[in-house]
Design a protein around this motif. Structure first.
Motif, PDB file in Angstrom:
ATOM      1  N   LYS A 190       0.810  -1.219   0.000  1.00 28.18           N
ATOM      2  CA  LYS A 190       0.000   0.000   0.000  1.00 28.18           C
ATOM      3  C   LYS A 190       0.844   1.270   0.000  1.00 28.18           C
ATOM      4  O   LYS A 190       0.308   2.361  -0.220  1.00 28.18           O
ATOM      5  CB  LYS A 190      -0.930   0.009   1.229  1.00 28.18           C
ATOM      6  N   LEU A 191       2.137   1.156   0.267  1.00 32.80           N
ATOM      7  CA  LEU A 191       3.013   2.331   0.219  1.00 32.80           C
ATOM      8  C   LEU A 191       3.425   2.562  -1.238  1.00 32.80           C
ATOM      9  O   LEU A 191       4.529   2.239  -1.657  1.00 32.80           O
ATOM     10  CB  LEU A 191       4.234   2.114   1.110  1.00 32.80           C
ATOM     11  N   ASP A 192       2.501   3.107  -1.995  1.00 32.30           N
ATOM     12  CA  ASP A 192       2.667   3.172  -3.448  1.00 32.30           C
ATOM     13  C   ASP A 192       2.979   4.567  -3.973  1.00 32.30           C
ATOM     14  O   ASP A 192       2.854   4.824  -5.167  1.00 32.30           O
ATOM     15  CB  ASP A 192       1.406   2.631  -4.128  1.00 32.30           C
ATOM     16  N   ARG A 193       3.392   5.466  -3.067  1.00 32.27           N
ATOM     17  CA  ARG A 193       3.804   6.804  -3.500  1.00 32.27           C
ATOM     18  C   ARG A 193       5.151   7.139  -2.872  1.00 32.27           C
ATOM     19  O   ARG A 193       5.492   6.610  -1.813  1.00 32.27           O
ATOM     20  CB  ARG A 193       2.759   7.858  -3.078  1.00 32.27           C
ATOM     21  N   PRO A 194       5.926   8.013  -3.497  1.00 33.05           N
ATOM     22  CA  PRO A 194       7.233   8.372  -2.927  1.00 33.05           C
ATOM     23  C   PRO A 194       7.084   8.966  -1.531  1.00 33.05           C
ATOM     24  O   PRO A 194       6.132   9.701  -1.248  1.00 33.05           O
ATOM     25  CB  PRO A 194       7.774   9.417  -3.917  1.00 33.05           C
ATOM     26  N   LEU A 195       8.035   8.643  -0.658  1.00 34.75           N
ATOM     27  CA  LEU A 195       8.046   9.174   0.704  1.00 34.75           C
ATOM     28  C   LEU A 195       9.301  10.011   0.897  1.00 34.75           C
ATOM     29  O   LEU A 195      10.373   9.687   0.375  1.00 34.75           O
ATOM     30  CB  LEU A 195       8.016   8.042   1.730  1.00 34.75           C
ATOM     31  N   GLY A 196       9.155  11.062   1.696  1.00 37.68           N
ATOM     32  CA  GLY A 196      10.274  11.948   1.948  1.00 37.68           C
ATOM     33  C   GLY A 196      11.071  11.589   3.174  1.00 37.68           C
ATOM     34  O   GLY A 196      11.914  12.374   3.625  1.00 37.68           O
ATOM     35  N   VAL A 197      10.820  10.407   3.751  1.00 36.66           N
ATOM     36  CA  VAL A 197      11.530   9.963   4.953  1.00 36.66           C
ATOM     37  C   VAL A 197      11.901   8.490   4.800  1.00 36.66           C
ATOM     38  O   VAL A 197      11.239   7.748   4.071  1.00 36.66           O
ATOM     39  CB  VAL A 197      10.673  10.152   6.227  1.00 36.66           C
ATOM     40  N   PRO A 198      12.945   8.028   5.500  1.00 34.52           N
ATOM     41  CA  PRO A 198      13.265   6.598   5.504  1.00 34.52           C
ATOM     42  C   PRO A 198      12.387   5.847   6.497  1.00 34.52           C
ATOM     43  O   PRO A 198      11.832   6.430   7.433  1.00 34.52           O
ATOM     44  CB  PRO A 198      14.733   6.571   5.935  1.00 34.52           C
ATOM     45  N   LEU A 199      12.263   4.536   6.283  1.00 32.47           N
ATOM     46  CA  LEU A 199      11.518   3.665   7.189  1.00 32.47           C
ATOM     47  C   LEU A 199      12.460   2.575   7.701  1.00 32.47           C
ATOM     48  O   LEU A 199      13.184   1.955   6.909  1.00 32.47           O
ATOM     49  CB  LEU A 199      10.330   3.010   6.489  1.00 32.47           C
ATOM     50  N   VAL A 200      12.464   2.344   9.009  1.00 31.08           N
ATOM     51  CA  VAL A 200      13.250   1.261   9.590  1.00 31.08           C
ATOM     52  C   VAL A 200      12.280   0.266  10.227  1.00 31.08           C
ATOM     53  O   VAL A 200      11.310   0.656  10.885  1.00 31.08           O
ATOM     54  CB  VAL A 200      14.280   1.771  10.611  1.00 31.08           C
ATOM     55  N   VAL A 201      12.529  -1.019  10.010  1.00 34.35           N
ATOM     56  CA  VAL A 201      11.589  -2.066  10.418  1.00 34.35           C
ATOM     57  C   VAL A 201      12.311  -3.124  11.234  1.00 34.35           C
ATOM     58  O   VAL A 201      13.368  -3.612  10.837  1.00 34.35           O
ATOM     59  CB  VAL A 201      10.941  -2.739   9.187  1.00 34.35           C
ATOM     60  N   VAL A 202      11.713  -3.472  12.364  1.00 32.40           N
ATOM     61  CA  VAL A 202      12.166  -4.616  13.152  1.00 32.40           C
ATOM     62  C   VAL A 202      11.076  -5.669  13.121  1.00 32.40           C
ATOM     63  O   VAL A 202       9.954  -5.429  13.580  1.00 32.40           O
ATOM     64  CB  VAL A 202      12.480  -4.221  14.610  1.00 32.40           C
ATOM     65  N   GLN A 203      11.392  -6.815  12.546  1.00 30.84           N
ATOM     66  CA  GLN A 203      10.521  -7.986  12.552  1.00 30.84           C
ATOM     67  C   GLN A 203      11.245  -9.076  13.317  1.00 30.84           C
ATOM     68  O   GLN A 203      12.384  -9.411  13.003  1.00 30.84           O
ATOM     69  CB  GLN A 203      10.224  -8.449  11.131  1.00 30.84           C
ATOM     70  N   HIS A 204      10.617  -9.619  14.354  1.00 27.46           N
ATOM     71  CA  HIS A 204      11.233 -10.710  15.102  1.00 27.46           C
ATOM     72  C   HIS A 204      11.385 -11.912  14.174  1.00 27.46           C
ATOM     73  O   HIS A 204      10.405 -12.535  13.779  1.00 27.46           O
ATOM     74  CB  HIS A 204      10.367 -11.105  16.300  1.00 27.46           C
ATOM     75  N   MET A 205      12.625 -12.242  13.819  1.00 28.23           N
ATOM     76  CA  MET A 205      12.883 -13.283  12.829  1.00 28.23           C
ATOM     77  C   MET A 205      14.314 -13.767  12.988  1.00 28.23           C
ATOM     78  O   MET A 205      15.206 -12.975  13.318  1.00 28.23           O
ATOM     79  CB  MET A 205      12.681 -12.725  11.426  1.00 28.23           C
ATOM     80  N   PRO A 206      14.577 -15.049  12.750  1.00 31.10           N
ATOM     81  CA  PRO A 206      15.944 -15.561  12.902  1.00 31.10           C
ATOM     82  C   PRO A 206      16.882 -15.047  11.818  1.00 31.10           C
ATOM     83  O   PRO A 206      16.454 -14.578  10.758  1.00 31.10           O
ATOM     84  CB  PRO A 206      15.775 -17.088  12.776  1.00 31.10           C
ATOM     85  N   ALA A 207      18.172 -15.158  12.102  1.00 29.28           N
ATOM     86  CA  ALA A 207      19.191 -14.806  11.108  1.00 29.28           C
ATOM     87  C   ALA A 207      18.998 -15.668   9.862  1.00 29.28           C
ATOM     88  O   ALA A 207      18.673 -16.851   9.943  1.00 29.28           O
ATOM     89  CB  ALA A 207      20.585 -15.034  11.694  1.00 29.28           C
ATOM     90  N   GLY A 208      19.198 -15.074   8.718  1.00 25.65           N
ATOM     91  CA  GLY A 208      19.014 -15.776   7.445  1.00 25.65           C
ATOM     92  C   GLY A 208      17.643 -15.547   6.852  1.00 25.65           C
ATOM     93  O   GLY A 208      17.505 -15.424   5.634  1.00 25.65           O
ATOM     94  N   PHE A 209      16.630 -15.483   7.695  1.00 26.98           N
ATOM     95  CA  PHE A 209      15.270 -15.272   7.201  1.00 26.98           C
ATOM     96  C   PHE A 209      15.040 -13.820   6.793  1.00 26.98           C
ATOM     97  O   PHE A 209      14.277 -13.545   5.874  1.00 26.98           O
ATOM     98  CB  PHE A 209      14.252 -15.660   8.273  1.00 26.98           C
ATOM     99  N   THR A 210      15.698 -12.876   7.484  1.00 31.76           N
ATOM    100  CA  THR A 210      15.413 -11.470   7.218  1.00 31.76           C
ATOM    101  C   THR A 210      15.924 -11.024   5.851  1.00 31.76           C
ATOM    102  O   THR A 210      15.308 -10.169   5.211  1.00 31.76           O
ATOM    103  CB  THR A 210      16.026 -10.587   8.324  1.00 31.76           C
ATOM    104  N   THR A 211      17.028 -11.587   5.395  1.00 31.01           N
ATOM    105  CA  THR A 211      17.520 -11.247   4.059  1.00 31.01           C
ATOM    106  C   THR A 211      16.470 -11.574   3.009  1.00 31.01           C
ATOM    107  O   THR A 211      16.194 -10.785   2.097  1.00 31.01           O
ATOM    108  CB  THR A 211      18.813 -12.017   3.748  1.00 31.01           C
ATOM    109  N   LEU A 212      15.861 -12.747   3.152  1.00 31.94           N
ATOM    110  CA  LEU A 212      14.861 -13.180   2.176  1.00 31.94           C
ATOM    111  C   LEU A 212      13.538 -12.451   2.362  1.00 31.94           C
ATOM    112  O   LEU A 212      12.820 -12.201   1.398  1.00 31.94           O
ATOM    113  CB  LEU A 212      14.680 -14.690   2.269  1.00 31.94           C
ATOM    114  N   LEU A 213      13.211 -12.086   3.611  1.00 36.38           N
ATOM    115  CA  LEU A 213      12.011 -11.285   3.820  1.00 36.38           C
ATOM    116  C   LEU A 213      12.173  -9.919   3.156  1.00 36.38           C
ATOM    117  O   LEU A 213      11.238  -9.419   2.518  1.00 36.38           O
ATOM    118  CB  LEU A 213      11.727 -11.111   5.312  1.00 36.38           C
ATOM    119  N   ALA A 214      13.351  -9.318   3.295  1.00 39.49           N
ATOM    120  CA  ALA A 214      13.591  -8.026   2.646  1.00 39.49           C
ATOM    121  C   ALA A 214      13.426  -8.151   1.133  1.00 39.49           C
ATOM    122  O   ALA A 214      12.815  -7.289   0.488  1.00 39.49           O
ATOM    123  CB  ALA A 214      14.988  -7.515   2.988  1.00 39.49           C
ATOM    124  N   ASP A 215      13.948  -9.209   0.562  1.00 41.11           N
ATOM    125  CA  ASP A 215      13.800  -9.430  -0.877  1.00 41.11           C
ATOM    126  C   ASP A 215      12.331  -9.627  -1.246  1.00 41.11           C
ATOM    127  O   ASP A 215      11.848  -9.111  -2.266  1.00 41.11           O
ATOM    128  CB  ASP A 215      14.617 -10.652  -1.297  1.00 41.11           C
TER     129      ASP A 215
END
Length: 361
Positions: A190-215
């Motif tokens: 739903k974030l389908d328009r340009p934003l003028g700020v960065p977004l940082v996200v913490v998802q509780h997830m094991p190492a290795g899984f977050t790289t693929l979630l980001a992708d």
């Protein structure tokens, strides 16, 4: 016991020991009943076909690596045979397991449970049981009320406005846990328009899984998304996901903000945790922070959100109807520090409004 009766579960795993352990864990909750056990995908499909409609499982726990018919082969067939059944995949804690998990989520699975290794105590740990039970009950509830699903929830504002912002935030911080991958997918789409700020996200997830979630999230939305890297500058309009097993924080560097990753002790039993991220945003952004807390167990993010509001920032919380587990957002809502309690789509709308033109949140 719920009004609809206990949640019916089908366990599909080629390991008899794993089936026995998970069955005992689920049976410890009176609101869950294991109605069938299968050793491979073909066995699960056969048992499903033989069941009367009223006795079919609402949740299938599906191992991905099995002989004869593996989980990825069985998944689309299970969804076709029982489209209202929630399929939760069981994944090995490995890079291969993470890749298979993301493929399963793209193919229609609603969530996953990481199967702990023997070195980590196997499946005997209380944390694994709590997560397993919470996801089974949460997704069954979502399936029992399809009109309140994430993508179709009605708009709600349940609490008084607190900490509304008149200026655009410098950074938007998002925290999520149980049910988070699907909630994040809806939000990012739903974030389908340009934003003028960065977004940082913490998802509780094991190492290795977050790289693929980001992708995975990068493929879904228009905002570029990647796993955060040490000392990486924060760029407006990009989404940075905390790496598994590393705290994600933000610090000042010159005239901008950069990523700081930490190996400090877990907080709220989690690393990455939401609270350290939010504390760092408060310290570096002079109160110009918008925090959004999505579905998840526990209360990670509550202390950080108190700090955000105390510094003049604002907090959004996902509503109970659309949360798989209303733990983290519920803690914020009950504390009375959320300016609005909304479904994920409306949280995305607030983020776009705040990030694009600085309207009050």
């Amino acid at each position: 016991m719920t009004a609809e009766g206990p949640v019916r579960v089908l366990l599909c795993d080629d390991s008899a020991a794993a089936r026995a352990v998970m069955s005992r864990m689920l049976a410890s909750d009176p609101d869950i009943r294991v109605v069938a056990k299968a050793s491979n995908g073909g066995d699960a499909l056969a048992q499903l076909a033989a069941m009367p409609e009223a006795e079919r499982p609402q949740v299938v726990l599906l191992d991905l690596e099995m002989p004869h018919m593996d989980g990825m082969t069985a998944l689309p067939l299970l969804l076709k045979a029982a489209p209202r059944t929630a399929v939760i995949v069981a994944s090995a804690l490995s890079q291969r397991g993470a890749a298979a998990t993301m493929s399963a989520l793209r193919a229609g699975a609603v969530d996953y449970v990481p199967k702990p290794s023997a070195a980590a105590g196997g499946m005997n740990g209380g944390q694994f049981q709590a997560e397993l039970v919470a996801k089974v009950k949460g997704w069954a509830r979502m399936r029992r009320a399809p009109g309140r699903a994430l993508q179709a929830a009605t708009h709600r504002i349940l609490s008084p406005r607190v900490g509304a912002q008149a200026t655009r935030p410098k950074v938007i911080g998002i925290g999520s846990s149980t049910g988070g991958p699907q909630a994040l997918a809806v939000l990012v789409a739903k974030l389908d328009r340009p934003l003028g700020v960065p977004l940082v996200v913490v998802q509780h997830m094991p190492a290795g899984f977050t790289t693929l979630l980001a992708d995975h999230l990068n493929r879904i939305g228009t905002l570029p998304c990647s796993e955060a890297r040490e000392a990486e500058p924060l760029v407006a309009g990009r989404l940075y996901l905390a790496p598994g097993d590393r705290h994600l924080m933000v610090k000042e560097a010159g005239s901008g903000l950069v990523v700081q990753l930490g190996d400090g002790p877990p907080e709220n039993f989690c690393r990455p945790a939401v609270d350290p991220m939010l504390r760092s945003l408060v310290a570096t952004c002079q109160g110009r922070v918008l925090a959004a807390i999505l579905t998840g167990m526990g209360s990670d993010g509550l202390a950080g959100c108190r700090a955000v509001v105390g510094a003049g920032g604002a907090v959004l919380a996902q509503d109970e109807a659309t949360s798989v587990v209303w733990g983290m957002p519920g803690a914020v809502a009950r504390a009375g520090i959320a300016s609005a309690i909304l479904n994920v789509e409306d949280i995305a709308g607030r983020i776009m409004a705040a990030g694009a033109d600085g309207k009050r949140t």
